[in-house]
Design an enzyme around this catalytic site. Structure first.
Site, PDB file in Angstrom:
ATOM      1  N   LYS A  22       0.460  -1.195  -0.292  1.00  0.00           N
ATOM      2  CA  LYS A  22      -0.185   0.153   0.409  1.00  0.00           C
ATOM      3  C   LYS A  22       0.570   1.160   0.153  1.00  0.00           C
ATOM      4  O   LYS A  22       0.779   2.287  -0.961  1.00  0.00           O
ATOM      5  CB  LYS A  22      -1.083   0.229   1.525  1.00  0.00           C
ATOM      6  CG  LYS A  22      -1.591   1.400   1.706  1.00  0.00           C
ATOM      7  CD  LYS A  22      -2.113   1.034   2.918  1.00  0.00           C
ATOM      8  CE  LYS A  22      -2.080   1.649   4.055  1.00  0.00           C
ATOM      9  NZ  LYS A  22      -1.661   2.387   4.153  1.00  0.00           N
ATOM     10  N   ASN A  23       1.896   1.418   0.606  1.00  0.00           N
ATOM     11  CA  ASN A  23       2.875   2.655   0.796  1.00  0.00           C
ATOM     12  C   ASN A  23       3.689   2.845  -0.139  1.00  0.00           C
ATOM     13  O   ASN A  23       4.035   4.427  -0.291  1.00  0.00           O
ATOM     14  CB  ASN A  23       3.236   2.602   2.982  1.00  0.00           C
ATOM     15  CG  ASN A  23       2.253   2.602   3.248  1.00  0.00           C
ATOM     16  OD1 ASN A  23       1.042   2.887   3.535  1.00  0.00           O
ATOM     17  ND2 ASN A  23       3.198   2.586   4.907  1.00  0.00           N
ATOM     18  N   ARG A  92      -4.283   9.725   4.766  1.00  0.00           N
ATOM     19  CA  ARG A  92      -3.595  11.485   5.151  1.00  0.00           C
ATOM     20  C   ARG A  92      -2.167  11.451   3.712  1.00  0.00           C
ATOM     21  O   ARG A  92      -2.201  11.815   3.469  1.00  0.00           O
ATOM     22  CB  ARG A  92      -2.959  11.372   6.177  1.00  0.00           C
ATOM     23  CG  ARG A  92      -3.402  11.187   7.689  1.00  0.00           C
ATOM     24  CD  ARG A  92      -2.530  11.319   8.502  1.00  0.00           C
ATOM     25  NE  ARG A  92      -1.819  12.008   8.801  1.00  0.00           N
ATOM     26  CZ  ARG A  92      -1.095  13.607   9.368  1.00  0.00           C
ATOM     27  NH1 ARG A  92      -2.658  13.950   9.570  1.00  0.00           N
ATOM     28  NH2 ARG A  92      -0.196  14.188   8.313  1.00  0.00           N
ATOM     29  N   CYS A 116      -5.288  12.650  13.716  1.00  0.00           N
ATOM     30  CA  CYS A 116      -5.489  11.222  13.289  1.00  0.00           C
ATOM     31  C   CYS A 116      -5.372  10.617  14.560  1.00  0.00           C
ATOM     32  O   CYS A 116      -4.556  10.663  15.608  1.00  0.00           O
ATOM     33  CB  CYS A 116      -4.621  10.931  13.095  1.00  0.00           C
ATOM     34  SG  CYS A 116      -3.599   8.836  11.623  1.00  0.00           S
ATOM     35  N   ARG A 121       0.338  14.057  14.008  1.00  0.00           N
ATOM     36  CA  ARG A 121       1.140  13.643  12.706  1.00  0.00           C
ATOM     37  C   ARG A 121       0.699  15.201  12.005  1.00  0.00           C
ATOM     38  O   ARG A 121       0.021  15.815  10.687  1.00  0.00           O
ATOM     39  CB  ARG A 121       0.165  13.417  11.808  1.00  0.00           C
ATOM     40  CG  ARG A 121      -0.074  11.095  12.285  1.00  0.00           C
ATOM     41  CD  ARG A 121      -0.560  10.800  11.877  1.00  0.00           C
ATOM     42  NE  ARG A 121       0.096  10.177  10.464  1.00  0.00           N
ATOM     43  CZ  ARG A 121       0.461   9.077  10.276  1.00  0.00           C
ATOM     44  NH1 ARG A 121      -1.111   8.876  10.462  1.00  0.00           N
ATOM     45  NH2 ARG A 121       0.672   8.613   9.206  1.00  0.00           N
ATOM     46  N   ASP A 307       3.797   0.522  12.137  1.00  0.00           N
ATOM     47  CA  ASP A 307       2.828   0.030  11.827  1.00  0.00           C
ATOM     48  C   ASP A 307       2.728  -1.694  12.021  1.00  0.00           C
ATOM     49  O   ASP A 307       2.350  -2.300  12.344  1.00  0.00           O
ATOM     50  CB  ASP A 307       3.453   0.406  10.393  1.00  0.00           C
ATOM     51  CG  ASP A 307       2.950   1.595   9.912  1.00  0.00           C
ATOM     52  OD1 ASP A 307       2.627   2.069  11.025  1.00  0.00           O
ATOM     53  OD2 ASP A 307       2.587   2.327   8.458  1.00  0.00           O
ATOM     54  N   ILE A 329       7.760   6.819  17.318  1.00  0.00           N
ATOM     55  CA  ILE A 329       7.911   7.531  16.291  1.00  0.00           C
ATOM     56  C   ILE A 329       6.030   7.860  16.610  1.00  0.00           C
ATOM     57  O   ILE A 329       6.072   9.561  16.277  1.00  0.00           O
ATOM     58  CB  ILE A 329       7.275   6.091  14.829  1.00  0.00           C
ATOM     59  CG1 ILE A 329       8.311   6.124  14.634  1.00  0.00           C
ATOM     60  CG2 ILE A 329       6.996   7.493  13.653  1.00  0.00           C
ATOM     61  CD1 ILE A 329       8.932   5.885  12.701  1.00  0.00           C
ATOM     62  N   ARG A 399      -8.368  -0.485   4.920  1.00  0.00           N
ATOM     63  CA  ARG A 399      -7.611   0.579   4.238  1.00  0.00           C
ATOM     64  C   ARG A 399      -6.436  -0.461   3.814  1.00  0.00           C
ATOM     65  O   ARG A 399      -5.764   0.271   2.901  1.00  0.00           O
ATOM     66  CB  ARG A 399      -7.921   1.159   5.246  1.00  0.00           C
ATOM     67  CG  ARG A 399      -8.630   2.521   4.972  1.00  0.00           C
ATOM     68  CD  ARG A 399      -8.175   3.482   6.632  1.00  0.00           C
ATOM     69  NE  ARG A 399      -6.881   4.383   6.471  1.00  0.00           N
ATOM     70  CZ  ARG A 399      -6.375   4.619   7.175  1.00  0.00           C
ATOM     71  NH1 ARG A 399      -6.276   4.434   7.950  1.00  0.00           N
ATOM     72  NH2 ARG A 399      -4.812   5.207   6.057  1.00  0.00           N
TER      73      ARG A 399
HETATM   74  C1  UD1 Z   1       4.275   6.845   6.924  1.00  0.00           C
HETATM   75  C2  UD1 Z   1       3.438   5.774   6.015  1.00  0.00           C
HETATM   76  C3  UD1 Z   1       3.281   5.604   7.855  1.00  0.00           C
HETATM   77  C4  UD1 Z   1       4.001   4.710   8.691  1.00  0.00           C
HETATM   78  C5  UD1 Z   1       4.060   6.344   9.408  1.00  0.00           C
HETATM   79  C6  UD1 Z   1       6.143   6.006   9.509  1.00  0.00           C
HETATM   80  C7  UD1 Z   1       2.829   5.535   4.253  1.00  0.00           C
HETATM   81  C8  UD1 Z   1       1.767   6.030   3.583  1.00  0.00           C
HETATM   82  N1  UD1 Z   1       2.272   5.794   6.169  1.00  0.00           N
HETATM   83  O1  UD1 Z   1       2.927   8.285   7.545  1.00  0.00           O
HETATM   84  O2  UD1 Z   1       2.315   3.866   7.519  1.00  0.00           O
HETATM   85  O3  UD1 Z   1       3.289   5.177   9.952  1.00  0.00           O
HETATM   86  O4  UD1 Z   1       5.262   6.700   7.550  1.00  0.00           O
HETATM   87  O5  UD1 Z   1       6.976   4.900   9.482  1.00  0.00           O
HETATM   88  O6  UD1 Z   1       3.413   6.043   3.699  1.00  0.00           O
HETATM   89  N2  UD1 Z   1       6.444  14.317  10.946  1.00  0.00           N
HETATM   90  C9  UD1 Z   1       6.903  15.878  11.760  1.00  0.00           C
HETATM   91  N3  UD1 Z   1       5.970  17.341  11.119  1.00  0.00           N
HETATM   92  C10 UD1 Z   1       6.450  16.769   9.444  1.00  0.00           C
HETATM   93  C11 UD1 Z   1       6.268  14.880   9.080  1.00  0.00           C
HETATM   94  C12 UD1 Z   1       5.972  13.316  10.364  1.00  0.00           C
HETATM   95  O7  UD1 Z   1       6.909  16.058  13.118  1.00  0.00           O
HETATM   96  O8  UD1 Z   1       5.821  17.554   8.470  1.00  0.00           O
HETATM   97  C13 UD1 Z   1       6.612  13.384  12.633  1.00  0.00           C
HETATM   98  C14 UD1 Z   1       5.091  12.552  12.547  1.00  0.00           C
HETATM   99  O9  UD1 Z   1       5.035  13.309  13.289  1.00  0.00           O
HETATM  100  C15 UD1 Z   1       6.126  11.484  13.170  1.00  0.00           C
HETATM  101  C16 UD1 Z   1       7.185  11.500  12.528  1.00  0.00           C
HETATM  102  O10 UD1 Z   1       7.617  12.775  12.435  1.00  0.00           O
HETATM  103  O11 UD1 Z   1       6.353  10.855  14.154  1.00  0.00           O
HETATM  104  C17 UD1 Z   1       7.440  10.297  11.005  1.00  0.00           C
HETATM  105  O12 UD1 Z   1       6.575  10.159  10.459  1.00  0.00           O
HETATM  106  P1  UD1 Z   1       6.163   9.904   8.525  1.00  0.00           P
HETATM  107  O13 UD1 Z   1       7.063   9.770   8.409  1.00  0.00           O
HETATM  108  O14 UD1 Z   1       6.193  11.296   7.793  1.00  0.00           O
HETATM  109  O15 UD1 Z   1       4.988   9.440   8.505  1.00  0.00           O
HETATM  110  P2  UD1 Z   1       3.919   9.591   7.294  1.00  0.00           P
HETATM  111  O16 UD1 Z   1       4.714  10.085   6.143  1.00  0.00           O
HETATM  112  O17 UD1 Z   1       2.549  10.220   7.972  1.00  0.00           O
END
Ligand code: UD1
Length: 420
Positions: A22-23, A92, A116, A121, A307, A329, A399
């Site tokens: 999926k990701n 998201r 979320c 997030r 995950d 995370i 999902r």
């Molecule tokens: C992706 C995955 C999700 C997985 C996550 C962490 C997809 C579609 N989703 O989500 O399944 O759980 O990686 O492995 O691939 N953060 C910030 N600022 C930002 C963005 C993120 O502080 O602008 C923080 C988040 O709150 C979190 C960490 O960084 O604590 C990692 O988040 P991120 O890697 O961005 O997760 P997603 O891409 O949303």
């Protein structure tokens, strides 16, 4: 709303085939809009999140068709630039259209993704990265409005308080591939889906080096063209079914895996006492009592994936002794704990740490899925528990898992989908 009715306590035995990730499929689908040509993406799973992404792209003018797990995507009519709240709130990863539309049209209006259930997030790193490339960004009435006459390569540091961000790395890559000059992303995400996205973009004509390391270098190109790509197997789905085999003290052959991507999970499961054998993309996992408790900290790849945290927590809830799970995370990703405790687990959460005191058996109960992986963890707990467990709100599970109940039933689980 559908629910799963599970009569637990049966060891799972047999073979499960893993579907496409999926990701990975989500960012690839958005990357396809960076050209006017058709792209063809194979090994696409039938998942609610992918249907949501395709609906969103349709609103922007993209035409697509999925047949036999192959997605044909024709972005030539993609001239819309507004991603509405109703579609973005479902998932998201919709926020990837921000980078995709900036790269294609130089403008985007995308609903700000909300909070979320697994945490706040934020998307500050996404917005900072796009601004550094030259986009002018405003937040108005719940929307992110981004515009750029031209995007220009620069140096961007993408690490946040919990390490690199997958989503910010995707968004910056999508906007940077056609930017003028060179973009370097420092502290880029090293997750397998980033490597696959870079491979796909490179096969479209992009010039990206360093994918899979924290330093990505992107030499901007003027044009991209259509490409073909096959999505890799979903490592979180594979991890979930490995744990299903272990929690039921069964014996499963998990087919179609990239074993290297599963190493962090396999190492922990071995420490707990599961036995593994490997053969050409297949993993056999079996487990018998006694199993041992373990300490786990989730971390960005190649660390233990957040995950798979709820699923391994369900397993450790059935392993006598004390296990400690720290969320590196999403510090609040413990919404499944109260439901597990209703099934007789003994888990206490203090901040980002859960202390799991294993019990000899869980007892079936009605429980509610509140998020995708937490929901999967509850299904695994139900498979191991005495008597009947009813997991409601399985739309969260749909999902990210293709036909979960059918795959589990094919290896001996007593699980049925029932419409409420
Ligand atoms: C992706 C995955 C999700 C997985 C996550 C962490 C997809 C579609 N989703 O989500 O399944 O759980 O990686 O492995 O691939 N953060 C910030 N600022 C930002 C963005 C993120 O502080 O602008 C923080 C988040 O709150 C979190 C960490 O960084 O604590 C990692 O988040 P991120 O890697 O961005 O997760 P997603 O891409 O949303």
């Amino acid at each position: 709303m559908d629910k799963f009715v599970i009569n637990g306590g049966k060891p799972l035995v047999g073979e499960i085939e893993i579907s496409g990730a999926k990701n990975e499929a989500l960012p690839l689908t958005v990357a396809s809009i960076l050209t006017d040509d058709m792209s063809v993406i194979s090994n696409i799973s039938d998942l609610a999140d992918l249907r949501s992404m395709i609906s969103l792209l349709e609103v922007l003018g993209v035409r697509s068709e999925i047949k036999d797990n192959v997605l044909r995507i024709d972005p030539s009519g993609c001239d819309g630039y507004e991603a509405p709240y109703d579609l973005v709130r479902k998932m998201r990863a919709s926020v990837y259209v921000l980078g995709g539309l900036l790269g294609r049209l130089g403008r985007a209006k995308v609903s700000f993704p909300g909070g979320c259930v697994i945490g706040t997030r934020p998307i500050d790193l996404h917005l900072m990265g796009l601004e550094k490339l030259g986009a002018n960004i405003k937040i108005e009435h719940g929307y992110i409005i981004a515009e750029a006459d031209k995007l220009v390569g620069t140096e961007i540091f993408l690490s946040g308080p919990h390490g690199p961000s997958v989503g910010a790395t995707v968004n910056v890559m999508l906007a940077a591939v056609k930017a003028e000059g060179v973009t370097t992303i420092k502290e880029a995400s090293c997750e397998p889906q980033i490597t696959e996205l870079a491979d796909f973009l490179n096969s479209m004509g992009a010039k990206i080096d360093g994918a899979g390391t924290p330093l990505l270098t992107i030499h901007g190109v003027k044009e991209l063209h259509g490409a073909k790509h096959t999505v890799i197997p979903d490592r979180i789905e594979a991890a979930t079914y490995m744990i299903a085999g272990i929690i039921t003290r069964g014996n499963l052959l998990i087919k179609n895996c990239v074993v290297q991507h599963l190493e962090p999970v396999i190492q922990k499961l071995k420490e707990i006492g599961a036995e593994f054998t490997f053969d050409d993309g297949c993993v056999r996992v079996k487990a018998t009592d006694p199993l041992k408790p373990a300490n786990i900290r989730t971390a960005p790849f190649p660390g233990f994936p957040t995950d798979a945290q709820p699923q391994i927590m369900s397993l450790l809830a059935t392993v006598p002794g004390i296990s400690v799970i720290s969320e590196g995370i999403y510090p609040d990703r413990f919404i499944h704990v109260s439901e597990l405790n209703r099934m007789g687990a003994d888990i206490k959460v203090d901040g980002a740490v859960a202390v799991v005191k294993g019990v000899s058996n869980l007892s079936g109960a009605p429980v509610m899925a509140s998020e995708l992986r937490g929901g999967a963890g509850l299904v695994l707990a139900g498979l191991s528990a005495d008597n009947q467990t009813v997991v409601s709100r399985v739309y969260h599970i749909d999902r990210g898992y293709e036909s979960m109940e059918k795959k589990l039933a094919s290896v001996g689980a007593d699980i049925k989908r029932v419409s409420e």
